[in-house]
Design a protein around this motif. Structure first.
Motif, short mmCIF file in Angstrom:
data_model
loop_
_atom_site.label_atom_id
_atom_site.label_comp_id
_atom_site.label_asym_id
_atom_site.label_seq_id
_atom_site.Cartn_x
_atom_site.Cartn_y
_atom_site.Cartn_z
N ASN A 1 39.85 1.36 28.77
CA ASN A 1 38.63 2.16 28.78
C ASN A 1 38.56 3.07 27.56
O ASN A 1 37.47 3.33 27.02
N PHE B 1 37.33 1.00 24.70
CA PHE B 1 35.90 0.72 24.86
C PHE B 1 35.04 1.88 24.36
O PHE B 1 34.10 1.68 23.58
N PHE C 1 41.30 -7.24 28.38
CA PHE C 1 39.88 -7.02 28.68
C PHE C 1 39.31 -8.13 29.57
O PHE C 1 38.09 -8.23 29.71
N ARG C 2 40.18 -8.93 30.14
CA ARG C 2 39.73 -9.96 31.07
C ARG C 2 39.13 -9.30 32.30
O ARG C 2 39.75 -8.43 32.93
N LYS C 3 37.91 -9.67 32.63
CA LYS C 3 37.17 -9.10 33.77
C LYS C 3 37.01 -7.57 33.63
O LYS C 3 36.93 -6.85 34.63
N PHE C 4 36.97 -7.10 32.38
CA PHE C 4 36.85 -5.66 32.17
C PHE C 4 35.48 -5.15 32.59
O PHE C 4 34.46 -5.76 32.29
N ARG C 5 35.48 -4.03 33.27
CA ARG C 5 34.27 -3.27 33.56
C ARG C 5 34.57 -1.80 33.28
O ARG C 5 35.62 -1.31 33.70
N PRO C 6 33.67 -1.10 32.58
CA PRO C 6 33.93 0.33 32.33
C PRO C 6 34.15 1.07 33.64
O PRO C 6 33.40 0.89 34.60
N ASN C 7 35.19 1.90 33.68
CA ASN C 7 35.54 2.68 34.87
C ASN C 7 35.10 4.12 34.65
O ASN C 7 35.72 4.85 33.87
#
Length: 457
Positions: free
Chosen positions: A103, A106, A236-242
């Protein structure tokens, strides 16, 4: 993302078991070396630019607030990542540690995009707001455009090095930063003066050498994180901003960003105050900043190494280790600062001549170096204490100290002293503001100690 502690995944880190003095030296010496190399690069870069002419040096000096702002965003975000990640390691929470790393990368890429836009559309306007000397505007516009448009190098480099330092891999952080700085130093004369078959690019060459060095440092830091930094996993596999993690990073990071960014505002303000006297004063102020970085960068390296130690041991509830680390950091920082003070007081002339100083520049610069360097007496202690605030999640206190020193005290004092008609009087605003910074830092440290350290365990 899970908050579950995975004690089987993370073993005890050296942050919690190595003797305090050895740990501080083990982590800080590589960072001090890398920061010193970085400071050397800053000085050498300006030395080469000064060989073009004084206007080139002035242009690069006026661009410094923008570069400092990029460093503020990258380092401040890195401080937030560092504190959250180290605390997570101390708590044996591997999911949170990994989440803070990805994160953090990102949000730093989003930050770089802002500077790319600024470099493309606002470079000329920035310099025209400060001077009407066309040569300075042209030099400055070329320099700022390049360092902003290719800012992804510095943002990645700083963030990836912070990931290494937050897990105790400071040797590798040193290698990546030193490699980038050395490449920069090598390329500077080649690209500025057109050596080895390269075209003579002047100030543009200095900017290109800078971004190449930063980008190379970033690639090396990425390699080390992937190969040797086993405490975290960059994926960053299946990364979603937390949102929760980003909020925690910026809870510490935003005050740290603002604290450093305030330096950009201060530098811009001081340049505006002294430029009506003579453009040489802005060049001198830029040279001072390059020289003082050689003193402050080792302190920043020391405090950067101290932050994960304190954050980890606060998470692990080890009070004595926190206190000993702070005490030794203050001793080392003060010793370094006193060495710097002696040099600035005894040999200001030779220091300025490294930058091709004219007689006017020497006449202005020698008093500047001797007056402003008086802040070194207290600055080491202030830097360490403000890093302690950040490590314990009190970045707001650091922000208040920096805001008070540079905007509430320094700039108004410098403006009032400039009303005397004496350029030399302006520089006394720096020692005045540092005393105010010291008082505030000690007050905040006493309060934070009482609330967060005293009753640990």
């Amino acid at each position: 993302m899970s908050n579950k502690k995975t004690s089987g995944t993370l073993t005890e880190n050296i942050m919690g078991v190595m003797t305090e003095n050895r740990l501080l030296l083990t982590l800080s010496i590589p960072m001090v070396i890398s920061m010193t190399v970085q400071a050397l690069y800053n000085i050498v870069d300006s030395i080469f630019v000064a060989q073009i002419n004084e206007n080139a040096l002035t242009a690069v000096s006026l661009a410094f607030p923008v570069q400092n702002l990029m460093i503020a965003v990258s380092v401040g975000t890195g401080v937030g990542i560092n504190a959250f990640l180290s605390r997570s390691l101390g708590e044996k929470n591997s999911d949170a540690a990994n989440g803070s790393a990805v994160n953090g990368l990102f949000v730093i890429w989003l930050s770089s995009a802002v500077f790319i836009i600024a470099g493309i559309f606002f470079s000329q306007a920035y310099f025209r707001a400060q001077t009407d000397i066309q040569e300075i505007i042209e030099y400055g516009q070329d320099y700022m455009f390049i360092v902003c448009v290719f800012s992804l190098g510095i943002f990645n480099q700083v963030t990836l090095e912070r990931l290494l330092s937050s897990t105790g891999k400071t040797f590798y952080a040193m290698c990546s930063q030193a490699a980038g700085a050395v490449i920069n130093i090598i390329l500077d004369p080649i690209m500025i003066f057109g050596l080895l078959g390269f075209p003579k690019m002047g100030v543009r060459g200095a900017a290109i050498a800078t971004v190449i060095g930063q980008s190379l440092g970033a690639l090396i830091a990425l390699f080390f994180n992937l190969r040797v930094n086993h405490d975290i996993k960059l994926s960053f596999r299946k990364f979603r901003p937390n949102g929760r993690i980003i909020k925690a990073i910026y809870g510490v990071g935003i005050p740290a960003i603002l604290m450093t960014a305030i330096g950009s505002i201060m530098t811009y303000g001081i340049n505006k105050i002294v430029l009506p006297f003579t453009a040489t004063a802005a060049a001198v102020f830029g040279v001072y900043f390059k020289l003082q970085s050689f003193v402050f960068m080792p302190i920043f390296g020391l405090s950067n190494a101290m932050v994960p130690i304190i954050a980890y041991n606060y998470g692990a509830k080890k009070k004595i280790r926190i206190i000993k680390t702070i005490r030794m950091s203050v001793i080392y920082a003060t010793g370094i600062m006193l060495v710097g003070l002696v040099l600035f007081q005894l040999i200001p002339g030779p220091l300025l001549r490294m930058f091709n100083a004219t007689e006017e520049m020497l006449a202005i610069g020698i008093p500047v170096l001797r007056i402003i360097s008086l802040i070194f007496i207290f600055a080491g202690l202030c830097v360490v204490l403000n890093s302690v605030f950040q490590a314990l999640g009190h970045g707001t206190e650091s922000l208040i100290v920096s805001f008070a020193r540079q905007l509430v005290i320094l700039l108004p004092a410098a403006w009032l002293l400039s009303r005397t008609g004496s350029l030399a009087a302006v520089w006394w605003a720096f020692p005045i503001s540092e005393i105010g910074s010291l008082v505030l830092s000690l007050i905040f440290m006493a309060r934070i100690y009482s609330r967060k350290i005293k009753n640990i365990g």
